[in-house]
Write a protein that holds these residues in place. Structure first.
Motif, PDB file in Angstrom:
ATOM      1  N   LEU A   1       0.780  -1.262  -0.106  1.00  0.00           N
ATOM      2  CA  LEU A   1       0.034   0.026   0.047  1.00  0.00           C
ATOM      3  C   LEU A   1       0.880   1.289   0.023  1.00  0.00           C
ATOM      4  O   LEU A   1       0.356   2.252  -0.572  1.00  0.00           O
ATOM      5  CB  LEU A   1      -1.067  -0.162   1.217  1.00  0.00           C
ATOM      6  N   ALA A   2       2.213   1.057   0.619  1.00  0.00           N
ATOM      7  CA  ALA A   2       3.112   2.224   0.596  1.00  0.00           C
ATOM      8  C   ALA A   2       4.257   1.953   0.069  1.00  0.00           C
ATOM      9  O   ALA A   2       4.563   0.644   0.003  1.00  0.00           O
ATOM     10  CB  ALA A   2       3.242   2.769   2.149  1.00  0.00           C
ATOM     11  N   ARG A   3       5.192   2.807  -0.327  1.00  0.00           N
ATOM     12  CA  ARG A   3       6.240   2.532  -1.082  1.00  0.00           C
ATOM     13  C   ARG A   3       7.252   1.876  -0.082  1.00  0.00           C
ATOM     14  O   ARG A   3       7.427   2.218   0.842  1.00  0.00           O
ATOM     15  CB  ARG A   3       7.043   3.856  -1.460  1.00  0.00           C
ATOM     16  N   PRO A   4       7.488   0.461  -0.477  1.00  0.00           N
ATOM     17  CA  PRO A   4       8.271  -0.369   0.668  1.00  0.00           C
ATOM     18  C   PRO A   4       9.949   0.020   0.809  1.00  0.00           C
ATOM     19  O   PRO A   4      10.266   0.524  -0.260  1.00  0.00           O
ATOM     20  CB  PRO A   4       8.251  -1.718   0.036  1.00  0.00           C
ATOM     21  N   GLU A   5      10.313   0.146   1.908  1.00  0.00           N
ATOM     22  CA  GLU A   5      11.328   0.714   2.208  1.00  0.00           C
ATOM     23  C   GLU A   5      12.289  -0.459   2.695  1.00  0.00           C
ATOM     24  O   GLU A   5      11.906  -1.613   3.390  1.00  0.00           O
ATOM     25  CB  GLU A   5      11.682   1.727   3.394  1.00  0.00           C
ATOM     26  N   GLY A   6      13.532  -0.506   2.633  1.00  0.00           N
ATOM     27  CA  GLY A   6      14.403  -1.896   3.156  1.00  0.00           C
ATOM     28  C   GLY A   6      14.125  -3.154   2.730  1.00  0.00           C
ATOM     29  O   GLY A   6      14.055  -4.033   3.409  1.00  0.00           O
ATOM     30  N   VAL A   7      13.711  -3.052   1.276  1.00  0.00           N
ATOM     31  CA  VAL A   7      13.462  -4.499   0.586  1.00  0.00           C
ATOM     32  C   VAL A   7      14.475  -4.649  -0.230  1.00  0.00           C
ATOM     33  O   VAL A   7      14.887  -3.765  -1.015  1.00  0.00           O
ATOM     34  CB  VAL A   7      11.950  -4.683   0.122  1.00  0.00           C
ATOM     35  N   SER A   8      14.817  -5.884  -0.750  1.00  0.00           N
ATOM     36  CA  SER A   8      15.878  -6.203  -1.523  1.00  0.00           C
ATOM     37  C   SER A   8      15.399  -5.986  -3.256  1.00  0.00           C
ATOM     38  O   SER A   8      16.126  -6.104  -4.275  1.00  0.00           O
ATOM     39  CB  SER A   8      16.427  -7.632  -1.334  1.00  0.00           C
ATOM     40  N   VAL A   9      14.042  -6.217  -3.224  1.00  0.00           N
ATOM     41  CA  VAL A   9      13.342  -6.041  -4.508  1.00  0.00           C
ATOM     42  C   VAL A   9      13.759  -4.738  -5.298  1.00  0.00           C
ATOM     43  O   VAL A   9      13.599  -3.686  -4.595  1.00  0.00           O
ATOM     44  CB  VAL A   9      12.061  -6.336  -4.557  1.00  0.00           C
ATOM     45  N   SER A  10      14.421  -4.898  -6.421  1.00  0.00           N
ATOM     46  CA  SER A  10      14.577  -3.511  -7.073  1.00  0.00           C
ATOM     47  C   SER A  10      13.748  -2.849  -7.792  1.00  0.00           C
ATOM     48  O   SER A  10      13.718  -1.529  -8.331  1.00  0.00           O
ATOM     49  CB  SER A  10      16.164  -3.592  -7.671  1.00  0.00           C
ATOM     50  N   ASN A  11      12.776  -3.776  -8.424  1.00  0.00           N
ATOM     51  CA  ASN A  11      11.625  -3.126  -9.472  1.00  0.00           C
ATOM     52  C   ASN A  11      10.613  -3.020  -8.899  1.00  0.00           C
ATOM     53  O   ASN A  11       9.744  -3.710  -8.355  1.00  0.00           O
ATOM     54  CB  ASN A  11      11.719  -4.187 -10.502  1.00  0.00           C
ATOM     55  N   LEU A  12      10.359  -1.554  -8.544  1.00  0.00           N
ATOM     56  CA  LEU A  12       9.155  -1.320  -7.753  1.00  0.00           C
ATOM     57  C   LEU A  12       8.397  -0.227  -8.680  1.00  0.00           C
ATOM     58  O   LEU A  12       9.041   0.646  -9.354  1.00  0.00           O
ATOM     59  CB  LEU A  12       9.608  -0.315  -6.616  1.00  0.00           C
ATOM     60  N   LEU A  13       7.115  -0.558  -8.837  1.00  0.00           N
ATOM     61  CA  LEU A  13       6.396   0.342  -9.906  1.00  0.00           C
ATOM     62  C   LEU A  13       5.277   0.970  -9.212  1.00  0.00           C
ATOM     63  O   LEU A  13       4.488   0.063  -8.603  1.00  0.00           O
ATOM     64  CB  LEU A  13       6.181  -0.666 -11.044  1.00  0.00           C
ATOM     65  N   ALA A  14       4.826   2.208  -9.705  1.00  0.00           N
ATOM     66  CA  ALA A  14       3.926   2.885  -8.983  1.00  0.00           C
ATOM     67  C   ALA A  14       2.493   2.246  -9.894  1.00  0.00           C
ATOM     68  O   ALA A  14       2.648   2.452 -11.017  1.00  0.00           O
ATOM     69  CB  ALA A  14       3.962   4.214  -9.042  1.00  0.00           C
ATOM     70  N   ALA A  15       1.520   1.798  -9.417  1.00  0.00           N
ATOM     71  CA  ALA A  15       0.442   1.238 -10.048  1.00  0.00           C
ATOM     72  C   ALA A  15      -0.755   1.612  -9.351  1.00  0.00           C
ATOM     73  O   ALA A  15      -1.094   2.130  -8.346  1.00  0.00           O
ATOM     74  CB  ALA A  15       0.679  -0.261 -10.148  1.00  0.00           C
ATOM     75  N   ARG A  16      -2.035   1.406 -10.352  1.00  0.00           N
ATOM     76  CA  ARG A  16      -3.214   1.637  -9.783  1.00  0.00           C
ATOM     77  C   ARG A  16      -4.174   0.371 -10.033  1.00  0.00           C
ATOM     78  O   ARG A  16      -3.943  -0.387 -11.062  1.00  0.00           O
ATOM     79  CB  ARG A  16      -3.921   2.773 -10.476  1.00  0.00           C
ATOM     80  N   ILE A  17      -5.030  -0.054  -9.131  1.00  0.00           N
ATOM     81  CA  ILE A  17      -5.693  -1.248  -9.398  1.00  0.00           C
ATOM     82  C   ILE A  17      -6.815  -0.989 -10.296  1.00  0.00           C
ATOM     83  O   ILE A  17      -7.802  -0.208 -10.066  1.00  0.00           O
ATOM     84  CB  ILE A  17      -6.187  -1.808  -8.125  1.00  0.00           C
ATOM     85  N   GLU A  18      -6.966  -1.891 -11.315  1.00  0.00           N
ATOM     86  CA  GLU A  18      -8.066  -1.645 -12.149  1.00  0.00           C
ATOM     87  C   GLU A  18      -9.168  -2.584 -12.053  1.00  0.00           C
ATOM     88  O   GLU A  18     -10.297  -2.205 -12.068  1.00  0.00           O
ATOM     89  CB  GLU A  18      -7.393  -1.904 -13.729  1.00  0.00           C
TER      90      GLU A  18
END
Lengths: 232, 366
Positions: free
Chosen positions: B288-305
């Motif tokens: 729900l919020a921009r995750p911090e401190g995670v190893s995943v490098s591909n974070l994409l801002a999205a909207r649920i359709e």
């Protein structure tokens, strides 16, 4: 040459080979056609046709010879027209002996070819058609070469059975020296002569040599063909 | 245009397919076994006769039940590549290749012997017999044989299915060259997702003898309705990307797409190359919020359709990222806990990206 066999015996050997060769030569195309009809087509009366083809195999050969006499003989219902229209007289002739040999060997030939035909992968025939070949073209360029070993063994069986034909020949075209007296008939005659034992024995040896020679030739040719069609 | 509209009824199976395939490129007929894929191309080849309908290839009517037209197989000019290659055992490789070429009625043959031999890398095999070839070599010869018959279209029936992974990898580049060099329409039957993604331009997804979805590969393979064909494990989104940067220090590359950027293990392609990246729905996690401190490098801002609750533990989420859609699979429990609903802004964490223009599956370092 006369050292080995007498001129009479040479005549019988030569006649046997001639009859066997021509009987096989003429029956092979019909045998291929018949095998194809039986293996690849469905038509009304096919079962009856199938039985008719194999009839000479199970009937006594003398009966086959007698049926030939009734149909193709001088007064037979086909024979009289052969004579009247074409001047062909089968009775007492080498041509008649050839017909008898061909009829008797026909079921064996058809059977060998039919088995070979049924073993041909029909997927290859479909592939050939997608490449632009008509049905006849497919048969000549794909099916026939692939069934060649079967045709060869069919031809060998035909030659072997023609060389050994006795009952139908003697009934149909009788035992005429130089015309219908093949090796088996010559042996039969020899056993009825006072000092025919030596002749019978020599012709028996010739029969054995011919049989071995044919087998040897067949296995050589078979190996060549299998290598040629990539089944080695 | 290749117009196919056929009906065929057999005991326990009904095929009813109507679609059009483009004049160039690979159209994949995709589906599980028994979906009717092979029957369709057999009908196009003339090997199987449909009960009704029409088949028209580039304006030539191959079959028309109403007009009683049924062109014989040999006059349809289709190059058919079978799963089991079907090379003629009594002919050499060259004899096989020349078989169709010799029977072509064209005075001028646009597809040349030397070009095909070169394209498929089979020059050293010409004198050999089919039985001495490997499975991969056999299939290349079969493709060459079909091409040299000067076809108007190529039909390929799972040409890789009988081969092991190494042999498949050996042939795939030849199929790509074929697609790009020959300008020949290809109908390609396959049940393998990776083959379709790598090769196809257009996909016809089939199920139980009916088309489920038809369209460009990236579109069709991302649609939820083809889930029954692909299976939950493999469902995902195909993204058309461009290689935008290489980062030599970390051996990573950056791919740009219409919704943002993806960082993937370095791809051996120059900057500016087009690649397809595949993101499986089960590899997309939501926050729900921009995750911090995670190893995943591909974070994409999205909207649920859309949110589609399924039976069982899972729910399918359709996301919009920039201009593109992205599928995600989460548990129904998560949907309720996070109150996921249409319109909600979320962050999509992409755990793994497969770059489809190279064969192996590149996992993102976690």
């Amino acid at each position: 040459m006369d050292v080995l066999l007498t001129p009479d015996e040479w005549t019988a050997v030569y006649l046997s080979l001639k009859v066997a060769f021509w009987a096989t030569f003429w029956s092979l195309p019909f045998a291929i056609l018949t095998a194809w009809l039986l293996a690849r087509t469905r038509f009304p009366g096919r079962g009856l046709f199938d039985g008719l083809i194999y009839l000479p195999l199970v009937l006594p050969k003398v009966v086959v010879g007698y049926i030939l006499l009734l149909t193709l003989g001088a007064r037979g219902f086909i024979g009289q027209y052969l004579d009247a229209w074409f001047g062909i007289k089968l009775i007492f002739s080498t041509a008649g002996a050839t017909v008898a040999a061909a009829v008797v060997s026909f079921p064996l030939t058809v059977n060998a070819i039919r088995l070979a035909l049924e073993a041909v992968d029909r997927g290859l025939e479909t592939a050939a058609r997608t490449l632009g070949a008509s049905r006849l073209d497919v048969f000549v360029s794909i099916t026939l070469p692939l069934m060649l070993p079967g045709v060869l063994s069919g031809a060998l069986l035909a030659i072997a059975s023609a060389l050994g034909e006795f009952g139908a020949t003697i009934t149909f075209v009788s035992n005429v020296e130089g015309k219908t007296r093949t090796i088996p008939l010559a042996i039969y005659s020899a056993t009825h002569m006072p000092d025919g034992d030596a002749m019978a024995l020599r012709l028996t040896l010739v029969s054995i040599v011919l049989a071995f020679g044919a087998l040897l030739l067949a296995s050589l040719v078979d190996r060549r063909i299998r290598a040629m069609i990539g089944r080695a | 245009m290749i117009e196919i509209d056929i009906r065929l009824r057999r005991p326990g199976f009904t095929l009813e397919a109507a679609f059009a395939a483009p004049d160039a490129g690979i159209t994949a007929l995709f589906g599980r076994s028994g979906a009717g894929k092979t029957t369709i191309i057999q009908a196009v080849a003339g090997v199987v006769r449909p009960d009704g309908g029409r088949i028209v290839v580039k304006g030539e009517v191959y079959f028309d039940a109403a007009a009683r037209i049924d062109l014989p197989i040999e006059r349809r000019r289709v190059g058919y590549v079978f799963q089991d290659s079907r090379l003629f055992p009594h002919l050499s490789v060259e004899g096989n290749l020349r078989y169709g070429e010799r029977r072509s009625r064209l005075a001028l043959k646009p597809i040349g012997f030397a070009a095909v031999v070169d394209l498929l890398g089979i020059g050293h095999l010409l004198g050999r017999r089919p039985h001495s070839l490997s499975g991969g070599e056999r299939q290349r010869v079969a493709i060459g044989r079909a091409l040299l018959s000067q076809p108007r279209l190529l039909l390929m029936d799972e040409p890789l299915a009988a081969l092991d992974e190494a042999r498949k990898a050996e042939i795939l580049p030849y199929l790509e060259r074929l697609r790009d060099a020959m300008g020949l329409p290809i109908l390609y039957v396959s049940h393998a997702v990776d083959e379709v993604l790598r090769l196809a331009d257009v996909v016809v997804a089939l199920r139980d003898g009916r088309p489920l979805a038809i369209g460009p590969v990236a579109d069709v393979m991302s649609r939820p309705e083809i889930l029954p064909v692909i299976g939950r494990f493999d469902v995902g989104t195909l993204l058309e990307c461009v290689v935008s940067r290489h980062d030599g220090d970390y051996a990573l590359s950056t791919l740009s797409f219409a919704g943002g950027e993806l960082r993937v293990p370095q791809v051996a392609m120059p900057i500016g190359s087009a690649v397809r990246a595949r993101v499986r729905a089960r590899d997309v996690a939501l926050a729900l919020a921009r995750p911090e401190g995670v190893s995943v490098s591909n974070l994409l801002a999205a909207r649920i359709e859309a949110v589609r609750q399924q039976e069982g533990p899972y729910a399918d989420i359709e996301l919009v990222v920039g201009e593109v859609r992205l599928a995600a699979t989460v548990t129904r429990e998560s949907v309720d806990r996070l109150t996921l609903r249409p319109g909600l802004a979320v962050w999509a964490m992409v755990k793994s990206v497969a770059v489809e223009s190279r064969s192996p599956d590149f996992g993102e370092p976690g």
